[in-house]
Motif scaffolding. Sequence first.
Motif, mmCIF file in Angstrom:
data_model
loop_
_atom_site.group_PDB
_atom_site.id
_atom_site.type_symbol
_atom_site.label_atom_id
_atom_site.label_comp_id
_atom_site.label_asym_id
_atom_site.label_seq_id
_atom_site.Cartn_x
_atom_site.Cartn_y
_atom_site.Cartn_z
ATOM 1 N N ASP A 215 0.831 -1.203 0.000
ATOM 2 C CA ASP A 215 0.000 0.000 0.000
ATOM 3 C C ASP A 215 0.866 1.252 0.000
ATOM 4 O OD1 ASP A 215 -2.664 1.284 0.260
ATOM 5 O OD2 ASP A 215 -1.874 1.939 2.194
ATOM 6 N N ALA A 216 1.937 1.240 0.783
ATOM 7 C CA ALA A 216 2.829 2.402 0.835
ATOM 8 C C ALA A 216 3.557 2.610 -0.482
ATOM 9 C CB ALA A 216 3.844 2.221 1.968
ATOM 10 N N ALA A 217 3.796 1.520 -1.223
ATOM 11 C CA ALA A 217 4.542 1.612 -2.488
ATOM 12 C C ALA A 217 3.668 2.104 -3.634
ATOM 13 C CB ALA A 217 5.134 0.255 -2.833
ATOM 14 N N ALA A 218 2.359 2.059 -3.497
ATOM 15 C CA ALA A 218 1.432 2.580 -4.507
ATOM 16 C C ALA A 218 1.709 2.036 -5.904
ATOM 17 C CB ALA A 218 1.478 4.110 -4.523
ATOM 18 N N GLY A 219 1.902 0.722 -5.995
ATOM 19 C CA GLY A 219 2.053 0.089 -7.296
ATOM 20 C C GLY A 219 3.466 0.050 -7.839
ATOM 21 N N ASP A 220 4.427 0.607 -7.130
ATOM 22 C CA ASP A 220 5.817 0.666 -7.595
ATOM 23 C C ASP A 220 6.611 -0.456 -6.932
ATOM 24 O OD1 ASP A 220 8.554 1.291 -7.994
ATOM 25 O OD2 ASP A 220 8.066 3.408 -8.268
ATOM 26 N N ALA A 221 6.984 -1.469 -7.702
ATOM 27 C CA ALA A 221 7.692 -2.620 -7.148
ATOM 28 C C ALA A 221 9.068 -2.240 -6.617
ATOM 29 C CB ALA A 221 7.821 -3.720 -8.206
ATOM 30 N N ARG A 222 9.709 -1.245 -7.221
ATOM 31 C CA ARG A 222 11.031 -0.822 -6.725
ATOM 32 C C ARG A 222 10.940 -0.337 -5.286
ATOM 33 N NH1 ARG A 222 13.125 3.891 -9.427
ATOM 34 N NH2 ARG A 222 10.993 4.555 -9.023
ATOM 35 N N ILE A 223 9.926 0.502 -5.015
ATOM 36 C CA ILE A 223 9.750 1.028 -3.665
ATOM 37 C C ILE A 223 9.359 -0.090 -2.707
ATOM 38 C CG2 ILE A 223 8.345 2.552 -2.232
ATOM 39 C CD1 ILE A 223 8.221 4.500 -4.571
ATOM 40 N N ALA A 224 8.471 -0.980 -3.153
ATOM 41 C CA ALA A 224 8.028 -2.076 -2.289
ATOM 42 C C ALA A 224 9.199 -2.949 -1.858
ATOM 43 C CB ALA A 224 6.979 -2.913 -3.016
ATOM 44 N N ILE A 225 10.051 -3.309 -2.794
ATOM 45 C CA ILE A 225 11.201 -4.164 -2.473
ATOM 46 C C ILE A 225 12.196 -3.416 -1.603
ATOM 47 C CG2 ILE A 225 13.166 -5.394 -3.491
ATOM 48 C CD1 ILE A 225 11.283 -5.962 -5.908
ATOM 49 N N SER A 226 12.358 -2.128 -1.849
ATOM 50 C CA SER A 226 13.261 -1.319 -1.028
ATOM 51 C C SER A 226 12.765 -1.245 0.417
ATOM 52 C CB SER A 226 13.388 0.089 -1.614
ATOM 53 O OG SER A 226 14.213 0.909 -0.816
ATOM 54 N N VAL A 227 11.452 -1.064 0.590
ATOM 55 C CA VAL A 227 10.888 -1.013 1.944
ATOM 56 C C VAL A 227 11.058 -2.361 2.642
ATOM 57 C CG1 VAL A 227 8.773 -0.737 3.287
ATOM 58 C CG2 VAL A 227 9.238 0.825 1.391
ATOM 59 N N LEU A 228 10.802 -3.461 1.915
ATOM 60 C CA LEU A 228 10.975 -4.793 2.496
ATOM 61 C C LEU A 228 12.424 -5.007 2.925
ATOM 62 C CD1 LEU A 228 9.922 -7.623 3.190
ATOM 63 C CD2 LEU A 228 10.373 -8.273 0.799
ATOM 64 N N ARG A 229 13.354 -4.596 2.092
ATOM 65 C CA ARG A 229 14.762 -4.761 2.413
ATOM 66 C C ARG A 229 15.132 -3.957 3.669
ATOM 67 N NH1 ARG A 229 16.423 -3.501 -2.051
ATOM 68 N NH2 ARG A 229 16.937 -1.302 -1.766
ATOM 69 N N ASN A 230 14.656 -2.722 3.764
ATOM 70 C CA ASN A 230 14.956 -1.898 4.926
ATOM 71 C C ASN A 230 14.284 -2.422 6.184
ATOM 72 O OD1 ASN A 230 16.539 0.837 4.425
ATOM 73 N ND2 ASN A 230 15.401 0.398 2.555
ATOM 74 N N ALA A 231 13.080 -2.953 6.029
ATOM 75 C CA ALA A 231 12.377 -3.527 7.179
ATOM 76 C C ALA A 231 13.125 -4.747 7.701
ATOM 77 C CB ALA A 231 10.941 -3.892 6.792
ATOM 78 N N ALA A 232 13.596 -5.587 6.786
ATOM 79 C CA ALA A 232 14.355 -6.771 7.187
ATOM 80 C C ALA A 232 15.646 -6.367 7.898
ATOM 81 C CB ALA A 232 14.657 -7.636 5.970
ATOM 82 N N ARG A 233 16.297 -5.332 7.402
ATOM 83 C CA ARG A 233 17.541 -4.881 8.023
ATOM 84 C C ARG A 233 17.285 -4.330 9.428
ATOM 85 N NH1 ARG A 233 19.408 -1.648 4.277
ATOM 86 N NH2 ARG A 233 18.572 0.279 5.154
ATOM 87 N N LEU A 234 16.222 -3.536 9.567
ATOM 88 C CA LEU A 234 15.905 -2.970 10.879
ATOM 89 C C LEU A 234 15.571 -4.063 11.890
ATOM 90 C CD1 LEU A 234 13.690 0.070 9.784
ATOM 91 C CD2 LEU A 234 15.948 0.193 10.856
ATOM 92 N N ALA A 235 14.747 -5.022 11.468
ATOM 93 C CA ALA A 235 14.377 -6.117 12.363
ATOM 94 C C ALA A 235 15.597 -6.951 12.732
ATOM 95 C CB ALA A 235 13.303 -6.984 11.705
ATOM 96 N N ASP A 236 16.457 -7.191 11.762
ATOM 97 C CA ASP A 236 17.661 -7.992 11.996
ATOM 98 C C ASP A 236 18.598 -7.285 12.977
ATOM 99 O OD1 ASP A 236 18.925 -10.498 11.236
ATOM 100 O OD2 ASP A 236 20.473 -9.275 10.296
ATOM 101 N N GLN A 237 18.733 -5.975 12.817
ATOM 102 C CA GLN A 237 19.606 -5.208 13.708
ATOM 103 C C GLN A 237 19.090 -5.202 15.140
ATOM 104 O OE1 GLN A 237 19.684 -1.410 11.744
ATOM 105 N NE2 GLN A 237 21.375 -1.979 10.368
#
Length: 333
Positions: A215-237
Amino acid sequence: MIRDARVLQPQFIPDEVEHRNPEVNRLSDTLKPIMDGQPGETSLLVGPSGAGKTCIAKYTVERLRENVLDINTRYVNCWQDYTRFQVLYRILDCIDCTVDVHRRSTPKDELLDRLREYDGPQFVVVLDEVDQLEDKSVLYDLYRMQRISMILIANREQELFSQLDDRLTSRLQTCVRISFDKYPLDELVSILQARARWGLSEGAIGKQELALIADAAAGDARIAISVLRNAARLADQDGRAEITADVVHEAVPEGRDEVRQKTVEQLNPHQRALYDILRDEGELDPGELYDRYAERVDDPKTKRTVRNYLSKMDHYRLVVADGKNRARTYRAR
């Protein structure tokens, strides 16, 4: 939590693509003649950023390489390689014909002559962000070469053709057009599920959290994958076992900023000058902006070219264009 970080990178090409089978099939049809040693049809992939155009082009070319023993391929990002010399150099470099080329002294015509002399297997060239090319005559040069098949990628067909001369327009009018729409939310969730399944530990993120990202990415897969990657990094840290909604909310601005920054870094020098002026000085009308731009750069481009630059930057959400015609203003987003 992160099992395979490569899967969370924007350049990762999956073994199977999600929700783009019609586009893959149509592009594959344009390349089928190559399997018989003949050139493929020129194709034009058009659609908004983050709609999967680059991924599908690379995926389809890789499938072709699996079925054709003798073939050369080259991907060229015209954000970075935007001059005629750079494009020809990148293609020739794929076939080891640039050892004695000097970027400052070798004439462009010599590069073109070398490519004309190419007598190897069929050659597929993907030109991404093709409207970024400063000298689009290179498209005419490549179009006339019997062993080269082109896949062109752009955001808007009308804007691309408005930049071409009549000779090139008449050639490219017959190309196969493949349109891409933004991903609806459910398809973007499905894409993220696949990335999470391949790249993260089991149960690391739930469907509800993936829907928040989509929903936050509004149809843009680049943004969606970037958010997922950052979320995974934050959770991992933080040593978390799963990505929660609060982690997603924290990762959204970082994911968006990451995509925006990467786009800014790819701007050509003239676009970067325009962006910096708007960032430093605030909202300007076209006349004021052009005057500031002309003062800042050597050999400024025409007003029409600057309008095309600004339109491209507006599409990528780097600048905001308000109003129309004489009432139009621009500001950095």
